[in-house]
Enzyme design. Structure first.
Site, mmCIF file in Angstrom:
data_model
loop_
_atom_site.group_PDB
_atom_site.id
_atom_site.type_symbol
_atom_site.label_atom_id
_atom_site.label_comp_id
_atom_site.label_asym_id
_atom_site.label_seq_id
_atom_site.Cartn_x
_atom_site.Cartn_y
_atom_site.Cartn_z
ATOM 1 C CG HIS A 191 -1.912 -0.920 0.976
ATOM 2 N ND1 HIS A 191 -2.250 -2.209 1.366
ATOM 3 C CD2 HIS A 191 -3.157 -0.794 0.076
ATOM 4 C CE1 HIS A 191 -3.143 -2.765 0.593
ATOM 5 N NE2 HIS A 191 -3.695 -2.060 0.203
ATOM 6 N NE ARG A 298 -6.267 0.757 -2.234
ATOM 7 C CZ ARG A 298 -5.821 0.572 -3.612
ATOM 8 N NH1 ARG A 298 -5.637 1.914 -4.193
ATOM 9 N NH2 ARG A 298 -5.418 -0.508 -4.148
ATOM 10 N NE ARG A 334 -10.992 -1.243 -0.349
ATOM 11 C CZ ARG A 334 -9.942 -1.380 -0.508
ATOM 12 N NH1 ARG A 334 -9.483 -2.455 -1.480
ATOM 13 N NH2 ARG A 334 -8.761 -0.620 -0.105
ATOM 14 C CD GLU A 433 -9.730 -7.809 -1.785
ATOM 15 O OE1 GLU A 433 -8.833 -7.072 -2.282
ATOM 16 O OE2 GLU A 433 -10.455 -7.281 -1.127
ATOM 17 C CG ASN A 456 -3.184 -4.739 -5.933
ATOM 18 O OD1 ASN A 456 -2.996 -4.910 -7.075
ATOM 19 N ND2 ASN A 456 -3.703 -3.656 -5.536
ATOM 20 C CG ASP A 457 -5.209 -8.201 -0.921
ATOM 21 O OD1 ASP A 457 -4.300 -8.452 -0.371
ATOM 22 O OD2 ASP A 457 -5.884 -7.159 -0.605
ATOM 23 N NE ARG A 467 -1.100 -5.949 -1.639
ATOM 24 C CZ ARG A 467 -2.204 -5.028 -1.729
ATOM 25 N NH1 ARG A 467 -3.334 -6.012 -1.155
ATOM 26 N NH2 ARG A 467 -2.515 -4.200 -2.035
HETATM 27 C C1 PEP Z 1 -6.497 -5.322 -4.414
HETATM 28 O O1 PEP Z 1 -6.238 -6.074 -3.308
HETATM 29 O O2 PEP Z 1 -6.315 -5.622 -5.446
HETATM 30 C C2 PEP Z 1 -7.257 -3.974 -4.195
HETATM 31 C C3 PEP Z 1 -7.701 -3.279 -5.217
HETATM 32 O O3 PEP Z 1 -7.267 -3.667 -2.545
HETATM 33 P P1 PEP Z 1 -6.129 -3.199 -1.808
HETATM 34 O O4 PEP Z 1 -4.889 -2.888 -2.688
HETATM 35 O O5 PEP Z 1 -6.553 -2.038 -1.201
HETATM 36 O O6 PEP Z 1 -5.679 -4.405 -0.926
HETATM 37 MG MG MG Z 2 -7.363 -5.784 -1.481
#
Ligand code: PEP
Ligand code: MG
Length: 580
Positions: A191, A298, A334, A433, A456-457, A467
């Site tokens: 993040h 976010r 979200r 995710e 991402n998750d 990650r």
């Molecule tokens: C993700 O996980 O791809 C996502 C968009 O949420 P975050 O990166 O905030 O976990």
């Molecule tokens: Mg995520």
């Protein structure tokens, strides 16, 4: 001159002076003192507390002007802890009875507090120990003559280097002077890196040894395109970097000229391209880069750097500001996705063995239904003044979704009873995710209006690759056949149920992946604002039919490397310019 390589975390080239932030624990030792030295130890304790109070007060004054009142809660909490008489009187008692030096006695007091807090039932209260620890570390540092490592408020072009920089730290950075940063740990989709891209700050992660205090103050180039950091560049290197910086900025400028063109393929197939946002001030950047709304807001950033949760009214005002910033386009909000690498004040990551698998995202919200309902009510309230969707992060199965929807229904009933307006048909989505959500796609799709894939998750959990772990970044593969099959299945399940398939992970912002995501059938991509023009340019150059063929072709390969090679070969002539 010294060159370090790392992970290109946020594009662009920054040239400035390095400011090394040292976040280690204060190195103190405990020893016994003679009875006649007791009073001087007590004086040292009082003096260190006074110096710390003074430092906190001046930090507070600085932040009032640079960061606004909102981010000051954490300093006020620390001042309150410092003002607690018991902290000092208990430490004095240890000095007097144990004949222990002031630093050792203060550490002992801290250990006692740690024991008391760890036995508390309420997890929120238990986690408040982190504030006490921060305050005591500050006092200890004053005692041994070390300054506490603040996020710098330097004048001039500063590049911050630290072992780690948290998302909360970035929010505190004075972004008019800090123009880039480098960390020893972290990955492209951590993040911290996501925020760096949101704020258009060049950054490189995973650079071992960069936080060495020896480098403090030296001239440095951060190349967030190639993932390298050059300390003390010689004049030839300096000139080369400056011309590459100019070239990069020229291309960005040229791309921006076409950012407002329609988001559709060469044969007229539309695709929604939106921006990911964290703070209302990013809304204008999304529109400037040609986004048609925000596909991922976010909200957790509003909950950071403060010791208490924002109430409904504060949330409402901020969400409204965000809505207005992207108006008249739609906003997808979200719900709180804290935890993992996004810790709130008082949440202690190290109290969980596996924060990424711990009490994060919707699990955290469901564990505090009253707080969750405040957020749901605030989001519902802005639905009265513009197009808004809500989505729940990290849904793992049907029960969690049912619980979240149930609380949303309760929030709606309350608002109705209170005669407060909202859109009763506000669209509801789930983030896909977690692999279990992919597998249950056919069931989840019947309960919501859209899916939004958090790659991402999803990649992290599908491939079991942290990650944020710089040592595994080569294994974090968006083109892994398992990931591609999941994406194909998600789109199929969404479309079979007649709902939209959106994707808002960082994968959406990489132009190389656009043909695949388009060909798989995604209806909407949401990405960091700066990526929008490049992605739109590729979209406008490719035909839908060709993208479908390219996407199908990916499934003939067995490894991510093969798919990558195939894609780079396929996407040559018509789109190549955009990869300059
Ligand atoms: C993700 O996980 O791809 C996502 C968009 O949420 P975050 O990166 O905030 O976990
Ligand atoms: Mg995520």
């Amino acid at each position: 001159m010294r060159t370090f390589t790392g992970i290109a975390a946020s594009p662009g080239i920054a040239v400035g002076r390095l400011c090394v932030i040292d976040r280690r624990r204060a190195a103190i030792s405990e020893y016994t003192v003679a009875p006649e030295a007791v009073s001087s130890e007590i004086s040292r304790l009082h003096a260190a507390v006074a110096v710390t109070r003074h430092d906190l007060e001046s930090l507070k004054t600085r932040l009032v002007t640079s960061a606004g009142e909102d981010h000051l809660f954490f300093i006020e909490t620390h001042l309150l802890i410092l003002a607690d008489e018991r902290l000092v009187s208990e430490t004095i008692a240890i000095i007097e009875t144990g004949l222990i030096n002031a630093e050792g006695a203060l550490r002992r007091t801290l250990h006692r507090y740690q024991e008391i807090f760890s036995s508390m039932d309420d997890p929120y209260l238990r986690e408040r120990i982190s504030d006490v620890e921060t305050v005591i570390e500050r006092v200890l540092r004053s005692m041994i003559g070390e300054a506490h490592a603040e996020m710098p408020q330097h004048q001039g072009q500063t590049i911050v280097a630290a072992h780690d920089i948290t998302p909360a730290d970035i929010l505190q950075l004075d972004r008019t002077n800090v123009i880039g940063f480098v960390t020893e740990i972290g990955g492209r989709t951590s993040h911290t890196s996501i925020l760096a891209r949101a704020f258009e700050m060049p950054a490189v992660a995973g650079v071992e040894g960069i936080a060495d205090p020896l480098f403090d103050g030296l001239p440095v180039i951060v190349d967030g395109i190639n993932g390298c950091v050059i300390i003390n560049p010689d004049s030839q290197t300096f000139q080369d970097c400056l011309s590459r910086k100019q070239h990069y900025e020229y291309i960005e400028f040229e791309l921006l000229k076409n950012a407002g063109l329609p988001a559709e393929t060469a044969d007229g197939h539309p695709m929604l391209l939106k921006g990911n946002v964290e703070l209302p001030e990013e809304g204008a950047s999304v529109l400037r880069h040609g986004g048609s709304g925000a596909g991922l807001y976010r909200t957790e950033m509003l909950f950071m750097n403060r010791s208490s949760m924002p109430d409904e009214e504060e949330q409402y005002q901020i969400y409204l500001a965000m809505q207005q910033a992207v108006a008249p386009h739609p906003l997808t909000v979200r719900t709180l996705d804290a935890g993992g690498d996004k810790l709130l004040e008082g949440m202690q990551g190290d109290s969980e063995q596996n924060p990424a698998l711990g009490v994060r995202a919707v699990r955290l919200s469901l564990s505090m239904p009253d707080e969750f309902k405040k957020q749901l009510r605030a989001i519902l309230r802005i639905s009265a003044s513009g197009p808004v969707s809500i989505m729940f992060p990290m849904i793992s199965g049907m029960e969690e979704l049912a619980q979240a929807k149930n609380l949303l229904e309760q929030a709606k009933s309350e608002l109705t009873a209170e005669n407060i307006r909202f859109d009763a048909d506000m669209r509801i989505g789930v983030m896909i995710e977690i692999p279990s959500a992919v597998i249950l796609g056919d069931l989840l799709s019947r309960e919501v209006d859209f899916f939004s894939v958090g790659t991402n998750d999803l990649i992290q959990y599908s491939l079991a690759i942290d990650r944020s772990n710089e040592h595994l970044s080569h294994m974090y593969q968006p083109l892994h056949p398992a990931v591609l099959r999941s994406l194909r299945q998600i789109v199929r399940d969404a479309h079979a149920a007649g709902i939209d398939a959106c994707l808002c992970g960082e994968m959406a912002g990489d132009p190389l992946y656009l043909p695949v995501l388009l060909g798989l059938g995604f209806d909407e991509l949401s990405m960091n604002a700066a990526s929008l023009p490049r992605v739109k340019q590729i979209l406008r150059r490719i035909t839908h039919e060709r993208a479908v063929r390219i996407a199908e072709g990916c499934f003939a390969f067995k490894t991510a490397a093969e798919v990558d090679m195939y894609l780079k070969r396929e996407i040559t002539l018509d789109v190549a310019e955009s990869f300059d």
